[in-house]
Design an enzyme around this catalytic site. Structure first.
Site, PDB file in Angstrom:
ATOM      1  N   LYS A 149      43.845  36.282  38.979  1.00  0.00           N
ATOM      2  CA  LYS A 149      44.445  37.240  39.908  1.00  0.00           C
ATOM      3  C   LYS A 149      45.612  36.617  40.661  1.00  0.00           C
ATOM      4  CE  LYS A 149      40.459  39.741  39.234  1.00  0.00           C
ATOM      5  NZ  LYS A 149      39.003  39.647  39.341  1.00  0.00           N
TER       6      LYS A 149
ATOM      7  N   ASP B 222      33.419  34.198  47.493  1.00  0.00           N
ATOM      8  CA  ASP B 222      34.123  34.572  46.259  1.00  0.00           C
ATOM      9  C   ASP B 222      35.516  35.035  46.684  1.00  0.00           C
ATOM     10  OD1 ASP B 222      35.199  35.739  44.010  1.00  0.00           O
ATOM     11  OD2 ASP B 222      33.561  37.165  43.684  1.00  0.00           O
TER      12      ASP B 222
ATOM     13  N   TRP C 271      31.836  43.739  43.203  1.00  0.00           N
ATOM     14  CA  TRP C 271      31.679  42.343  42.811  1.00  0.00           C
ATOM     15  C   TRP C 271      30.605  41.652  43.635  1.00  0.00           C
ATOM     16  CZ3 TRP C 271      32.869  41.311  38.220  1.00  0.00           C
ATOM     17  CH2 TRP C 271      34.013  41.848  37.617  1.00  0.00           C
TER      18      TRP C 271
HETATM   19  C1  LIG Z   1      37.737  39.806  39.057  1.00  0.00           C
HETATM   20  C2  LIG Z   1      36.692  39.418  40.012  1.00  0.00           C
HETATM   21  C3  LIG Z   1      35.493  38.822  39.601  1.00  0.00           C
HETATM   22  C4  LIG Z   1      35.138  38.624  38.149  1.00  0.00           C
HETATM   23  O1  LIG Z   1      35.892  37.644  37.596  1.00  0.00           O
HETATM   24  P1  LIG Z   1      35.676  37.144  36.085  1.00  0.00           P
HETATM   25  O2  LIG Z   1      36.553  35.932  36.061  1.00  0.00           O
HETATM   26  O3  LIG Z   1      36.131  38.254  35.203  1.00  0.00           O
HETATM   27  O4  LIG Z   1      34.247  36.827  35.895  1.00  0.00           O
HETATM   28  C5  LIG Z   1      34.598  38.427  40.568  1.00  0.00           C
HETATM   29  N1  LIG Z   1      34.854  38.613  41.872  1.00  0.00           N
HETATM   30  C6  LIG Z   1      35.985  39.203  42.304  1.00  0.00           C
HETATM   31  C7  LIG Z   1      36.210  39.385  43.755  1.00  0.00           C
HETATM   32  C8  LIG Z   1      36.939  39.617  41.384  1.00  0.00           C
HETATM   33  O5  LIG Z   1      38.071  40.191  41.809  1.00  0.00           O
END
Ligand SMILES: *Cc1c(COP(=O)(O)O)cnc(C)c1O
Length: 365
Positions: free
Chosen positions: A200, A176, A104
């Site tokens: 999540k 993030d 990511w």
């Molecule tokens: C799942 C995830 C993403 C992507 O998320 P989307 O909402 O599908 O764009 C980005 N960064 C991390 C750390 C993730 O776990």
């Protein structure tokens, strides 16, 4: 009805009480005679929910009024573009630091490169696109010309996690936090901006929470498409256009559940116990289960391991499903098993899983 033990990496399980409340309110929400999906986002009922959800987020995070909570769409992936577009721009003359710790962070870097010069204070990638470790502070080679420093607190695919907040040497720190937000207490005062797709740890997909400090937001570009501008989201309280009302509603209920259960401190204790028990089962298996991440970088959220063969991995996935333990397959590039033990997975679920792991091993060793 039979609810399973759900280790989905995302969209992930949602606390049962939240789902039950949403079910009970589905046809008549808040005495409106409508579901929350059927009322105007400009009406007073929805407006109260919307603003309360922002306040709840700030309250749980311990953020003051100098923090703006924004509800964006397009997932965390859209933040990979929105962040550099707001703070670097189109000219490509500005710079930003991005720490590469996984799949990511690489995706974030790829997008940011469209907007500026991206430097990597550390790149943890190994041969074969693998990542197994988090850098130490002393490994970070920060760019003094960077507008901000970006990192990914939990690497959802690789099962690694930062267990400290890096010192960005006075530069705005952006994170993030999609896969570990609100899983344990964090000193949010160290950050200028954080973001997380809700699916999540916070609720369903469809809403991405962005929290940004006034001081940092003041530096954002103004000349942007309306829906790309953090300033527009702030000024319009994330209601320039129709927000994802239902996702925000579930986010609201999930945060109330979190608050009722003791907030981040209580959740941190449970998550600590969960990961300790799971890794103890891996490490105590006499080599039958092998963890994929370096021990000092292991994630509390995504527990990645493999069995002695790919055939046994497959059998494990199949037998787990038969035992009511689902979505345990590792990410396609990693193979093996990934148990995503986010907030909605209870300690009891984890204990049941460990019993299954021990039984599986004695039957299939
Ligand atoms: C799942 C995830 C993403 C992507 O998320 P989307 O909402 O599908 O764009 C980005 N960064 C991390 C750390 C993730 O776990």
């Amino acid at each position: 009805m039979k609810r399973v033990i759900n280790y989905s990496a995302g969209p992930a399980g949602i606390p049962l009480e939240v789902l039950e409340q949403a079910r009970d309110e589905m046809l008549d929400w808040n005495n409106t005679g409508c579901s929350v999906m059927e009322v105007s986002h400009r009406g007073k009922e929805y407006d109260a929910l919307h603003m309360e959800t922002m306040d709840l987020f700030r309250e749980l995070a311990g953020m003051g009024k100098d923090w703006n909570v924004l509800f964006c769409t397009g997932g965390a992936s859209t933040q990979f573009m929105m962040l550099p577009w707001n703070f670097l721009g189109n000219g490509k003359d500005k710079q930003a630091d991005y720490v590469a710790t996984g799949n990511w962070s690489k995706a974030a870097i790829k997008e940011a490169k469209r907007y500026g010069k991206i430097t990597l204070p550390a790149n943890m990638e190994l041969e074969g696109e693998r990542f197994v470790a988090i850098p130490k502070q002393s490994d970070l080679n920060l760019n003094p010309a960077a507008e901000y420093v970006h990192y990914t607190s939990n690497n959802t695919v690789e099962g690694t996690q930062w267990h400290y907040i890096p010192d960005s040497k006075g530069k705005p720190l952006v994170c993030d936090m999609s896969s570990d937000i609100f899983s344990r207490p964090v000193d949010f005062s160290k950050f200028s901006m954080i973001y997380a797709g809700a699916q999540k740890n916070l609720g369903p997909s469809g809403v991405t929470v962005v929290a940004i400090k006034d001081e940092f937001l003041a530096k954002a570009n103004e000349d942007l498409p309306t829906m790309m501008s953090y300033k527009v989201f702030k000024d319009k309280f994330s209601m320039h256009n129709t927000p994802p009302c239902f996702s925000i509603y579930i986010l609201n209920l999930t945060m109330k559940w979190l608050k009722k259960n003791g907030g981040l401190a209580a959740m941190g204790k449970i998550n600590e116990a969960k990961q300790q028990a799971l890794y103890a089962a891996v490490d105590g298996s006499a080599g039958y289960y092998t963890g994929l991440a370096n021990k000092d970088s292991r994630s509390w959220m995504n527990i990645d391991f493999k069995l002695p063969s790919a055939e046994l991995d497959d059998k494990f996935i199949k037998d787990a499903k038969a035992a009511g333990i689902v979505q345990v397959k590792g990410y396609r590039s990693m193979g093996g098993i990934r148990l995503s033990a986010y907030n909605a997975v209870s300690l009891k679920d984890v204990e049941t899983t460990i019993q299954f792991m021990n039984d599986f091993r004695s039957k299939n060793a």
